[in-house]
Design a protein around this motif. Sequence first.
Motif, short mmCIF file in Angstrom:
data_model
loop_
_atom_site.label_atom_id
_atom_site.label_comp_id
_atom_site.label_asym_id
_atom_site.label_seq_id
_atom_site.Cartn_x
_atom_site.Cartn_y
_atom_site.Cartn_z
N HIS A 66 -10.75 -18.67 -3.46
CA HIS A 66 -11.28 -19.95 -3.95
C HIS A 66 -10.12 -20.94 -4.02
O HIS A 66 -9.02 -20.59 -4.46
CB HIS A 66 -11.89 -19.77 -5.35
CG HIS A 66 -12.50 -21.05 -5.88
ND1 HIS A 66 -13.82 -21.37 -5.69
CD2 HIS A 66 -11.96 -22.08 -6.59
CE1 HIS A 66 -14.06 -22.55 -6.26
NE2 HIS A 66 -12.95 -23.00 -6.81
N LEU A 67 -10.38 -22.17 -3.57
CA LEU A 67 -9.35 -23.20 -3.59
C LEU A 67 -9.98 -24.51 -4.06
O LEU A 67 -10.96 -24.98 -3.49
CB LEU A 67 -8.74 -23.38 -2.20
CG LEU A 67 -7.55 -24.34 -2.11
CD1 LEU A 67 -6.37 -23.85 -2.94
CD2 LEU A 67 -7.12 -24.52 -0.64
N ASP A 68 -9.41 -25.09 -5.13
CA ASP A 68 -9.96 -26.31 -5.70
C ASP A 68 -9.40 -27.58 -5.08
O ASP A 68 -10.09 -28.59 -5.04
CB ASP A 68 -9.71 -26.33 -7.22
CG ASP A 68 -10.47 -25.24 -7.94
OD1 ASP A 68 -11.71 -25.30 -7.95
OD2 ASP A 68 -9.82 -24.32 -8.49
N ALA A 69 -8.13 -27.53 -4.64
CA ALA A 69 -7.52 -28.78 -4.17
C ALA A 69 -6.27 -28.51 -3.36
O ALA A 69 -5.63 -27.47 -3.50
CB ALA A 69 -7.16 -29.67 -5.37
N ILE A 70 -5.93 -29.50 -2.52
CA ILE A 70 -4.65 -29.54 -1.82
C ILE A 70 -3.95 -30.82 -2.22
O ILE A 70 -4.54 -31.90 -2.20
CB ILE A 70 -4.82 -29.49 -0.29
CG1 ILE A 70 -5.58 -28.23 0.13
CG2 ILE A 70 -3.45 -29.53 0.40
CD1 ILE A 70 -5.94 -28.19 1.61
N VAL A 71 -2.68 -30.70 -2.59
CA VAL A 71 -1.85 -31.85 -2.95
C VAL A 71 -0.79 -32.00 -1.86
O VAL A 71 -0.11 -31.01 -1.51
CB VAL A 71 -1.19 -31.64 -4.32
CG1 VAL A 71 -0.29 -32.82 -4.66
CG2 VAL A 71 -2.25 -31.44 -5.40
#
Length: 253
Positions: A66-71
Amino acid sequence: MTITFLGSGTSQGVPVIACGCEVCTSVDISDKRLRSSILIESEDKTVVIDSGPDFRYQMLRANVQHLDAIVYTHEHKDHIAGMDDIRAFNFKQQEPMNIYADTRVQAALIREFPYVFDEYKYPGTPQVKIHTIGAEAFDIGSIHFIPIEVMHYKLPVLGFRINDFTYITDAKTISEAEKQKIKGSKILVINALQKQTHISHFTLDEAIAFAREMGTEKTYFTHISHRLGKHQDIAAELPDGIELAYDGLQLAI
């Protein structure tokens, strides 16, 4: 909160085909470096900083479900080229990927991945939700990011402080004002490309000097070229409190 180094290397100085040098032929797993990126896992969010060309393999290798975001730190290909592979997370999570980037990086993403931003999208195209960042601090769930601007020759690049942890890649110079954001960190991650002088990256000696100036308890070097040398050889040269990062390294912050 846990930090995992998905990659600690760089495209700089690495040939398309292994050159046969002692680093490229090393059997030490610490010398097998993918492009620099970290995974941040808190109690409520999972975030990656940068999605370079190795992004898909990094996600598989680290078993990220699961991945919520990339910065994003900046727009160079070794930091953005893998964004297309968010589509697997889109499919599994049934929602767009949150992308945090400044306006200049957003423009580069639109140039590199125009089909992602088209008004009429082909089925299966990656889905993104863009969040604009700049000099102001921002939160992703419980993770508090303080942007730190460093100069990659003439290109501004963002590093980030999270609690007592500071992560910076692609720095050559850092202003006194931005250094104040770093001071007090317990853990510093900074780039150390090679021993030879470079126009846009800290050398090994420059990175050591910067770590000493910041006075952090622990410093890890990342964004390492094969020109720096073998992990074990360089590790033996480093002062106390300074280590080379390696792919798979985990830190609790």
